[in-house]
Scaffold this active site. Sequence first.
Site, PDB file in Angstrom:
ATOM      1  N   ARG A 106      21.938  87.976 -12.643  1.00 31.86           N
ATOM      2  CA  ARG A 106      22.715  86.748 -12.856  1.00 31.86           C
ATOM      3  C   ARG A 106      22.466  85.721 -11.758  1.00 31.86           C
ATOM      4  O   ARG A 106      22.380  84.527 -12.015  1.00 31.86           O
ATOM      5  CB  ARG A 106      24.211  87.074 -12.892  1.00 31.86           C
ATOM      6  CG  ARG A 106      24.651  87.644 -14.180  1.00 31.86           C
ATOM      7  CD  ARG A 106      26.068  88.136 -14.085  1.00 31.86           C
ATOM      8  NE  ARG A 106      26.429  88.769 -15.322  1.00 31.86           N
ATOM      9  CZ  ARG A 106      27.100  88.205 -16.303  1.00 31.86           C
ATOM     10  NH1 ARG A 106      27.554  86.984 -16.180  1.00 31.86           N
ATOM     11  NH2 ARG A 106      27.356  88.846 -17.419  1.00 31.86           N
ATOM     12  N   TYR A 209      19.943  99.267 -17.722  1.00 31.71           N
ATOM     13  CA  TYR A 209      18.656  98.568 -17.847  1.00 31.71           C
ATOM     14  C   TYR A 209      18.177  98.114 -16.477  1.00 31.71           C
ATOM     15  O   TYR A 209      18.936  98.101 -15.513  1.00 31.71           O
ATOM     16  CB  TYR A 209      18.748  97.379 -18.817  1.00 31.71           C
ATOM     17  CG  TYR A 209      19.820  96.341 -18.548  1.00 31.71           C
ATOM     18  CD1 TYR A 209      19.605  95.288 -17.664  1.00 31.71           C
ATOM     19  CD2 TYR A 209      21.039  96.393 -19.220  1.00 31.71           C
ATOM     20  CE1 TYR A 209      20.576  94.318 -17.460  1.00 31.71           C
ATOM     21  CE2 TYR A 209      22.018  95.422 -19.017  1.00 31.71           C
ATOM     22  CZ  TYR A 209      21.773  94.387 -18.144  1.00 31.71           C
ATOM     23  OH  TYR A 209      22.736  93.430 -17.938  1.00 31.71           O
ATOM     24  N   ASP A 287      32.779  80.748 -22.552  1.00 34.83           N
ATOM     25  CA  ASP A 287      33.972  81.599 -22.562  1.00 34.83           C
ATOM     26  C   ASP A 287      35.263  80.794 -22.634  1.00 34.83           C
ATOM     27  O   ASP A 287      36.310  81.325 -23.008  1.00 34.83           O
ATOM     28  CB  ASP A 287      34.005  82.476 -21.295  1.00 34.83           C
ATOM     29  CG  ASP A 287      33.117  83.709 -21.426  1.00 34.83           C
ATOM     30  OD1 ASP A 287      32.339  83.776 -22.392  1.00 34.83           O
ATOM     31  OD2 ASP A 287      33.209  84.601 -20.546  1.00 34.83           O
TER      32      ASP A 287
HETATM   33  C1  LIG Z   1      30.570  93.390 -18.185  1.00 32.61           C
HETATM   34  C2  LIG Z   1      29.983  92.179 -18.845  1.00 32.61           C
HETATM   35  C3  LIG Z   1      28.631  92.195 -19.231  1.00 32.61           C
HETATM   36  C4  LIG Z   1      28.082  91.088 -19.894  1.00 32.61           C
HETATM   37  N1  LIG Z   1      26.760  91.109 -20.273  1.00 32.61           N
HETATM   38  C5  LIG Z   1      26.238  90.057 -20.950  1.00 32.61           C
HETATM   39  C6  LIG Z   1      24.850  90.066 -21.354  1.00 32.61           C
HETATM   40  O1  LIG Z   1      24.108  91.012 -21.077  1.00 32.61           O
HETATM   41  N2  LIG Z   1      24.367  88.991 -22.041  1.00 32.61           N
HETATM   42  C7  LIG Z   1      25.160  87.909 -22.367  1.00 32.61           C
HETATM   43  O2  LIG Z   1      24.678  86.956 -23.011  1.00 32.61           O
HETATM   44  N3  LIG Z   1      26.468  87.870 -21.966  1.00 32.61           N
HETATM   45  C8  LIG Z   1      27.014  88.906 -21.276  1.00 32.61           C
HETATM   46  N4  LIG Z   1      28.323  88.855 -20.861  1.00 32.61           N
HETATM   47  C9  LIG Z   1      29.138  87.655 -21.140  1.00 32.61           C
HETATM   48  C10 LIG Z   1      28.868  86.560 -20.121  1.00 32.61           C
HETATM   49  O3  LIG Z   1      28.981  87.058 -18.809  1.00 32.61           O
HETATM   50  C11 LIG Z   1      29.839  85.394 -20.295  1.00 32.61           C
HETATM   51  O4  LIG Z   1      29.995  85.098 -21.651  1.00 32.61           O
HETATM   52  C12 LIG Z   1      29.294  84.153 -19.578  1.00 32.61           C
HETATM   53  O5  LIG Z   1      29.169  84.404 -18.198  1.00 32.61           O
HETATM   54  C13 LIG Z   1      30.203  82.953 -19.827  1.00 32.61           C
HETATM   55  O6  LIG Z   1      29.692  81.858 -19.110  1.00 32.61           O
HETATM   56  P1  LIG Z   1      30.599  80.565 -18.880  1.00 32.61           P
HETATM   57  O7  LIG Z   1      29.722  79.612 -18.119  1.00 32.61           O
HETATM   58  O8  LIG Z   1      31.194  80.124 -20.168  1.00 32.61           O
HETATM   59  O9  LIG Z   1      31.819  81.051 -17.995  1.00 32.61           O
HETATM   60  P2  LIG Z   1      31.843  81.680 -16.538  1.00 32.61           P
HETATM   61  O10 LIG Z   1      30.607  82.448 -16.261  1.00 32.61           O
HETATM   62  O11 LIG Z   1      33.140  82.390 -16.408  1.00 32.61           O
HETATM   63  O12 LIG Z   1      31.834  80.401 -15.565  1.00 32.61           O
HETATM   64  C14 LIG Z   1      32.973  79.605 -15.395  1.00 32.61           C
HETATM   65  C15 LIG Z   1      32.853  78.875 -14.068  1.00 32.61           C
HETATM   66  O13 LIG Z   1      33.926  77.951 -13.973  1.00 32.61           O
HETATM   67  C16 LIG Z   1      34.541  78.063 -12.696  1.00 32.61           C
HETATM   68  N5  LIG Z   1      35.937  77.662 -12.851  1.00 32.61           N
HETATM   69  C17 LIG Z   1      36.937  78.343 -13.440  1.00 32.61           C
HETATM   70  N6  LIG Z   1      38.074  77.642 -13.436  1.00 32.61           N
HETATM   71  C18 LIG Z   1      37.789  76.460 -12.812  1.00 32.61           C
HETATM   72  C19 LIG Z   1      38.546  75.301 -12.501  1.00 32.61           C
HETATM   73  N7  LIG Z   1      39.839  75.207 -12.838  1.00 32.61           N
HETATM   74  N8  LIG Z   1      37.948  74.275 -11.842  1.00 32.61           N
HETATM   75  C20 LIG Z   1      36.612  74.346 -11.505  1.00 32.61           C
HETATM   76  N9  LIG Z   1      35.846  75.426 -11.775  1.00 32.61           N
HETATM   77  C21 LIG Z   1      36.422  76.463 -12.435  1.00 32.61           C
HETATM   78  C22 LIG Z   1      34.354  79.527 -12.331  1.00 32.61           C
HETATM   79  O14 LIG Z   1      34.462  79.728 -10.926  1.00 32.61           O
HETATM   80  C23 LIG Z   1      32.948  79.787 -12.870  1.00 32.61           C
HETATM   81  O15 LIG Z   1      31.954  79.434 -11.921  1.00 32.61           O
HETATM   82  C24 LIG Z   1      28.897  89.941 -20.175  1.00 32.61           C
HETATM   83  C25 LIG Z   1      30.234  89.926 -19.754  1.00 32.61           C
HETATM   84  C26 LIG Z   1      30.776  91.025 -19.092  1.00 32.61           C
HETATM   85  C27 LIG Z   1      32.209  90.987 -18.658  1.00 32.61           C
END
Ligand SMILES: Cc1cc2nc3c(=O)[nH]c(=O)nc-3n(C[C@H](O)[C@H](O)[C@H](O)COP(=O)(O)OP(=O)(O)OC[C@H]3O[C@@H](n4cnc5c(N)ncnc54)[C@H](O)[C@@H]3O)c2cc1C
Length: 393
Positions: A106, A209, A287
């Site tokens: 990541r 993996y 998410d």
């Molecule tokens: C165990 C596990 C394994 C996974 N494996 C996979 C995989 O192999 N392949 C895959 O496609 N997906 C996988 N996922 C899912 C994936 O990790 C998430 O869907 C993805 O990281 C979501 O990205 P995002 O940018 O939407 O949110 P996030 O990665 O949660 O990023 C959100 C960001 O916003 C910031 N933030 C939060 N609130 C605020 C605020 N109020 N103000 C400013 N900043 C803020 C946080 O600090 C963070 O940096 C996995 C998830 C888990 C739990």
Amino acid sequence: MIRRANIAGAGIGGLTAALALAQQGIKVCVFEQAPALGEVGAGLQLSPNAMKVLTHLGLGEPLQQVAFAPELARIKDGITGRDLVRLPLKDQCEAVYGAPYLHVHRADLHEILENAARQLGVQIKTGSTVTGYTTSGLRVDGNEEQADLNIGADGIRSAITAQMHPKFAPRFTGQLAWRGTVPTANLPDGLIPPDATVWVGRGAHVVTYYLRGGSLVNFVAVEERDDWQNPSWRERGDPADLLARFAGWHGDLQTLFEAVDATYLWALFDRPQLPNWSDGTTGLLGDACHPTLPLMAQGAALAIEDACVLAGCASRSVSDVAAALEQYTRLRKPRATQLQARARRNAVLFHLDGPFQGAVPRLKLSIAGHLPDRLGLRPFDSIYGYDATQLPE
Ligand SMILES: Cc1cc2nc3c(=O)[nH]c(=O)nc-3n(C[C@H](O)[C@H](O)[C@H](O)COP(=O)(O)OP(=O)(O)OC[C@H]3O[C@@H](n4cnc5c(N)ncnc54)[C@H](O)[C@@H]3O)c2cc1C
């Protein structure tokens, strides 16, 4: 005309959106609450649908350099270690879906996205907490930061989603994930197959993996735990507890878990389906609007696809941002909802749920295990074959 975009959250979804918008000449500012940028020390499976977007954004080459390409998607019995299903990934993905299947750390993906975004002038402000949005911007640490387009990419605990949909709070799914990495050099040769391997068992499963050209082994171990009371959704776990939880599982997993120095516990949350993903000039992605259980490895892939489609809609409908966001939602919500449901259903399969020691999922796995390669991959066609870089007319 969209001149300026604000993004809440510098996760994988937020940074991909920042890059895609900056490539259209839009001035982008990303607000990240963490004091420094970074990602957790764990791996990510990037399926062809995600790789199509990342390649389109110019990141295919740098990602190949830090990735590991698995030979097979393999399902094993977690207790006996017997192969139940084997599907070719390395041989087939490029040929059938037009992009590779890669495993990346990541932190590597995050750094590659960050560098590419900064090179295009994207501003990333760390230590900046977004608390909500207005009709013309984001609220950041008590100030209004104005922009033509505002994006909530702030993850499962999104402040933007909480304001847009206060009644749709995240809820605990009853599943906990342990995750971590182990240097391959600390393990017996060939212990872990060079595949995307799911080890299935009653009420739990383990995914293993390789990362970084094979120098690290990544594991995710998911167990069902209704008794979870801890309000924190991410905390350090004790490797001894991990070993105890998977006592009796296959010896190769025991050997892997014995080599674990540090592991994190992730309580897995989802949220009820949201009625819409935008309000005026503010939209949601990743998410923040469709948390997806990791049982399809599609959560980050969906966030990456969202970012690409959102940028595409914004470039088409520059004079009406609200209409662009509505079009984006129409294009994305059915797919995200479908994959969220498939990921939930996979829990039944991977955890051998149901009567008679999971007879139904065992039968399904046995049928899947006897299909020829191309037929076995067919259920993944709609997932891996999707191309977010091609917007429908
Ligand atoms: C165990 C596990 C394994 C996974 N494996 C996979 C995989 O192999 N392949 C895959 O496609 N997906 C996988 N996922 C899912 C994936 O990790 C998430 O869907 C993805 O990281 C979501 O990205 P995002 O940018 O939407 O949110 P996030 O990665 O949660 O990023 C959100 C960001 O916003 C910031 N933030 C939060 N609130 C605020 C605020 N109020 N103000 C400013 N900043 C803020 C946080 O600090 C963070 O940096 C996995 C998830 C888990 C739990």
